[in-house]
Design a protein around this motif. Structure first.
Motif, PDB file in Angstrom:
ATOM      1  N   SER A  49     -39.265  -7.991  57.881  1.00 13.16           N
ATOM      2  CA  SER A  49     -40.207  -6.985  58.208  1.00 13.16           C
ATOM      3  C   SER A  49     -40.643  -6.791  59.432  1.00 13.16           C
ATOM      4  CB  SER A  49     -41.447  -7.499  57.454  1.00 13.16           C
ATOM      5  OG  SER A  49     -41.888  -8.815  57.829  1.00 13.16           O
ATOM      6  N   PHE A  50     -39.942  -7.584  60.489  1.00 16.20           N
ATOM      7  CA  PHE A  50     -40.348  -7.454  61.812  1.00 16.20           C
ATOM      8  C   PHE A  50     -40.016  -5.835  62.270  1.00 16.20           C
ATOM      9  CE2 PHE A  50     -39.408  -7.463  66.427  1.00 16.20           C
ATOM     10  CZ  PHE A  50     -40.380  -8.481  66.843  1.00 16.20           C
ATOM     11  N   PHE A  51     -40.856  -5.210  63.061  1.00 16.52           N
ATOM     12  CA  PHE A  51     -40.975  -3.713  63.398  1.00 16.52           C
ATOM     13  C   PHE A  51     -40.280  -3.836  64.656  1.00 16.52           C
ATOM     14  CE2 PHE A  51     -42.298   0.020  65.417  1.00 16.52           C
ATOM     15  CZ  PHE A  51     -42.474   1.073  64.333  1.00 16.52           C
ATOM     16  N   LEU A  52     -39.098  -3.177  64.962  1.00 15.42           N
ATOM     17  CA  LEU A  52     -38.176  -2.798  66.034  1.00 15.42           C
ATOM     18  C   LEU A  52     -39.044  -2.040  66.708  1.00 15.42           C
ATOM     19  CD1 LEU A  52     -34.607  -3.411  64.681  1.00 15.42           C
ATOM     20  CD2 LEU A  52     -36.082  -4.936  65.916  1.00 15.42           C
ATOM     21  N   HIS A  53     -39.318  -2.176  68.044  1.00  7.48           N
ATOM     22  CA  HIS A  53     -39.752  -0.955  69.049  1.00  7.48           C
ATOM     23  C   HIS A  53     -38.456  -0.806  69.770  1.00  7.48           C
ATOM     24  CE1 HIS A  53     -43.763  -1.826  68.257  1.00  7.48           C
ATOM     25  NE2 HIS A  53     -43.608  -3.302  68.087  1.00  7.48           N
ATOM     26  N   PRO A  54     -38.848   0.506  70.590  1.00  7.86           N
ATOM     27  CA  PRO A  54     -37.480   0.948  71.540  1.00  7.86           C
ATOM     28  C   PRO A  54     -36.876  -0.014  72.436  1.00  7.86           C
ATOM     29  CG  PRO A  54     -39.305   2.635  71.513  1.00  7.86           C
ATOM     30  CD  PRO A  54     -39.995   1.509  70.709  1.00  7.86           C
ATOM     31  N   GLY A  55     -37.783  -0.936  73.089  1.00  4.33           N
ATOM     32  CA  GLY A  55     -37.135  -2.041  73.681  1.00  4.33           C
ATOM     33  C   GLY A  55     -36.323  -2.994  73.208  1.00  4.33           C
ATOM     34  N   ASN A  56     -36.574  -3.013  71.782  1.00  3.35           N
ATOM     35  CA  ASN A  56     -35.683  -4.115  71.056  1.00  3.35           C
ATOM     36  C   ASN A  56     -34.157  -3.207  70.741  1.00  3.35           C
ATOM     37  OD1 ASN A  56     -38.766  -4.504  69.189  1.00  3.35           O
ATOM     38  ND2 ASN A  56     -37.705  -6.114  70.376  1.00  3.35           N
ATOM     39  N   TYR A  57     -34.383  -1.935  70.539  1.00  2.98           N
ATOM     40  CA  TYR A  57     -33.191  -1.238  70.497  1.00  2.98           C
ATOM     41  C   TYR A  57     -32.376  -1.348  71.499  1.00  2.98           C
ATOM     42  CZ  TYR A  57     -34.619   0.236  65.626  1.00  2.98           C
ATOM     43  OH  TYR A  57     -34.694   0.406  64.353  1.00  2.98           O
ATOM     44  N   ILE A  58     -33.030  -0.915  72.829  1.00  2.00           N
ATOM     45  CA  ILE A  58     -32.317  -0.813  74.105  1.00  2.00           C
ATOM     46  C   ILE A  58     -31.851  -2.002  74.694  1.00  2.00           C
ATOM     47  CG2 ILE A  58     -32.888  -0.199  76.444  1.00  2.00           C
ATOM     48  CD1 ILE A  58     -35.119   1.550  75.684  1.00  2.00           C
ATOM     49  N   ALA A  59     -32.465  -3.106  74.249  1.00  2.00           N
ATOM     50  CA  ALA A  59     -32.002  -4.520  74.716  1.00  2.00           C
ATOM     51  C   ALA A  59     -30.751  -4.815  73.977  1.00  2.00           C
ATOM     52  CB  ALA A  59     -33.079  -5.229  74.865  1.00  2.00           C
ATOM     53  N   GLY A  60     -30.912  -4.554  72.709  1.00  2.00           N
ATOM     54  CA  GLY A  60     -29.788  -4.794  71.774  1.00  2.00           C
ATOM     55  C   GLY A  60     -28.597  -4.086  71.679  1.00  2.00           C
ATOM     56  N   GLY A  61     -28.687  -2.973  72.619  1.00  2.00           N
ATOM     57  CA  GLY A  61     -27.398  -2.041  72.789  1.00  2.00           C
ATOM     58  C   GLY A  61     -27.051  -1.254  71.704  1.00  2.00           C
ATOM     59  N   CYS A  62     -28.171  -0.856  70.862  1.00  2.00           N
ATOM     60  CA  CYS A  62     -27.855   0.082  69.822  1.00  2.00           C
ATOM     61  C   CYS A  62     -28.035   1.575  70.260  1.00  2.00           C
ATOM     62  CB  CYS A  62     -29.240  -0.239  69.000  1.00  2.00           C
ATOM     63  SG  CYS A  62     -29.015   0.844  67.242  1.00  2.00           S
ATOM     64  N   LYS A  63     -26.929   2.208  70.175  1.00  2.00           N
ATOM     65  CA  LYS A  63     -26.892   3.405  70.589  1.00  2.00           C
ATOM     66  C   LYS A  63     -27.410   4.519  69.396  1.00  2.00           C
ATOM     67  CE  LYS A  63     -24.622   1.995  74.361  1.00  2.00           C
ATOM     68  NZ  LYS A  63     -25.571   1.734  75.265  1.00  2.00           N
ATOM     69  N   GLN A  64     -27.258   3.783  68.185  1.00  6.10           N
ATOM     70  CA  GLN A  64     -27.864   4.953  67.015  1.00  6.10           C
ATOM     71  C   GLN A  64     -28.962   5.493  67.066  1.00  6.10           C
ATOM     72  OE1 GLN A  64     -25.621   2.131  66.358  1.00  6.10           O
ATOM     73  NE2 GLN A  64     -23.863   3.426  66.824  1.00  6.10           N
ATOM     74  N   ALA A  65     -29.989   4.404  67.561  1.00  5.87           N
ATOM     75  CA  ALA A  65     -31.315   4.396  67.275  1.00  5.87           C
ATOM     76  C   ALA A  65     -31.983   5.639  68.179  1.00  5.87           C
ATOM     77  CB  ALA A  65     -32.162   3.423  67.855  1.00  5.87           C
ATOM     78  N   VAL A  66     -32.848   6.471  67.385  1.00  5.45           N
ATOM     79  CA  VAL A  66     -33.307   7.679  67.966  1.00  5.45           C
ATOM     80  C   VAL A  66     -34.669   7.064  69.059  1.00  5.45           C
ATOM     81  CG1 VAL A  66     -34.241   9.832  67.968  1.00  5.45           C
ATOM     82  CG2 VAL A  66     -32.588   9.199  66.374  1.00  5.45           C
ATOM     83  N   ILE A  67     -34.470   7.108  70.411  1.00  6.68           N
ATOM     84  CA  ILE A  67     -35.400   6.620  71.255  1.00  6.68           C
ATOM     85  C   ILE A  67     -36.140   7.892  71.945  1.00  6.68           C
ATOM     86  CG2 ILE A  67     -36.257   4.965  72.889  1.00  6.68           C
ATOM     87  CD1 ILE A  67     -33.623   3.516  71.908  1.00  6.68           C
ATOM     88  N   ASP A  68     -37.398   7.730  71.882  1.00  6.09           N
ATOM     89  CA  ASP A  68     -38.070   8.860  72.609  1.00  6.09           C
ATOM     90  C   ASP A  68     -37.664   8.526  74.184  1.00  6.09           C
ATOM     91  OD1 ASP A  68     -40.870   9.654  74.054  1.00  6.09           O
ATOM     92  OD2 ASP A  68     -40.690  10.762  72.481  1.00  6.09           O
TER      93      ASP A  68
END
Length: 376
Positions: free
Chosen positions: A315-334
């Protein structure tokens, strides 16, 4: 007839009949008054305590002089929290609270990122949903200053005696704590406790089975099976997620020091500085996900720890920084969110950047690992 012995007197929060005396002690405490002056009056006045102290005391008496109950303290804390949230967050959101029974006492076990804000925001969610606020577990390492002890015990905090070292002394302290938590829940008072001792400085949220063994001490005394006792406690995992990790640089410094020197010894007052920093710095969007009361997956402390972790990670809510640091390219980040995160990262000393990035990346990777294991 002998009076009833208060067996929790040394660890419990203050009762209504103790509030007025505690407030009076706070107003009389020069160290507390000086802290209030430091953050509320022009800086140059701090050199003239003979001016500032009477001024501050007059204001405190005016504001708090008639405080007589724990409920009044909670209303005052809620007012302060409202201002703090408005000033230091973009928003605070909640999920899962609508599924909980407002008349039921729960044992909330959460991940731990900020010393005081974590339980404060749990309380804020409960308060906003017209549910009673929790009693808060705090380590006695935070209570080295008298006014901090007063403030904590006024605000429904009870003491975890971490300083007990001798085996007999430790068992006595843990048994008292276990009994206090059980009795509080039985009397209809919800409890908040962190999933392990200390904050997760590396972003790795993991429940310590030793905490769950402590909870079971009272169950063992009652000769109850572990799983039955756990169901009685109504454990609800809570996952707290900050867009901007509180005290990220200070946490990274501690980790860096441990990596290069083997250990880290906190300076006097360092925890208090962390509390102030957690309160005062921008946190962006904060989300608190309240889970479901645990009914299964609790046959042993180790199994229960995994069950709690699963809910917290899931249930942890992932913020843009989590996706960026995790190297996720699929996430739509503002674009603005990405720029804000990168601007924060630019202020981190070069040698600490990998540690801060890992802090943000860890929840993303653990979530991915959890979804992979579930699909196998």
């Amino acid at each position: 007839m002998s009076e009833c012995v208060d067996k929790y007197a040394d660890i419990r929060p203050y009762n209504d009949d103790e509030v007025a005396d505690s407030v009076a002690r706070l107003i009389a405490d020069n160290a507390f008054v000086d802290v209030i002056a430091k953050y509320n009056l022009p800086r140059f006045l701090s050199y003239f305590p003979f001016i500032t102290r009477p001024l501050v005391r007059q204001q405190l008496r005016k504001k708090w002089g008639n405080t007589q109950s724990v409920e009044q303290v909670q209303q005052e804390v809620a007012s302060y929290l409202n201002k703090l949230i408005t000033r230091t967050t973009s928003e605070v959101t909640f999920s899962g609270l609508d599924k909980l029974d407002p008349k039921q006492a729960y044992l909330f076990i959460s991940n731990h990122r900020d010393i005081v804000l974590d339980p404060a925001l749990v309380n804020w969610g409960l308060f906003k949903h017209n549910m009673p606020t929790v009693r808060i577990a705090i380590g006695d390492n935070l209570l080295q200053i008298p006014y901090i002890t007063e403030l904590m015990r006024l605000n429904k905090s009870f003491i975890v005696k971490r300083s007990a070292k001798a085996p007999k002394e430790m068992l006595k302290a843990l048994s008292q704590l276990s009994a206090y938590i059980y009795d509080s829940l039985s009397e209809g008072h919800s409890i908040w406790i962190a999933q392990k001792e200390g904050r997760a400085k590396d972003g790795f949220d993991q429940t310590d089975p030793a905490l769950l063994k402590m909870l079971q001490l009272q169950g063992r005394k009652q000769k109850k099976e572990f799983a039955d006792y756990v169901r009685e406690l109504k454990i609800v995992p809570v996952s707290i997620s900050y867009q901007y990790e509180p005290c990220a640089i200070a946490k990274a410094k501690e980790l860096y020091h441990k990596q290069h020197h083997g250990q880290y010894v906190k300076q006097q007052g360092e925890d208090i500085a962390s509390i102030v920093e957690g309160f005062s710095t921008a946190k962006g969007h904060v989300h608190l996900a309240f889970g479901e009361p645990i009914e299964s997956g609790c046959e042993s402390p180790e199994e229960l720890a995994k069950t709690i972790d699963q809910q917290i990670v899931d249930s942890f809510f992932l913020h843009p920084g989590n996706y960026i640091a995790g190297g996720c390219k699929q996430a739509v980040i503002d674009k603005k969110d990405a720029e804000a995160f990168n601007a924060r990262l630019a202020k981190v000393p070069e040698e600490l950047k990998p540690l801060v990035l890992a802090m943000y990346a860890k929840p993303f990777h653990r979530k991915a690992e959890l979804s992979t294991s579930e699909s196998d």
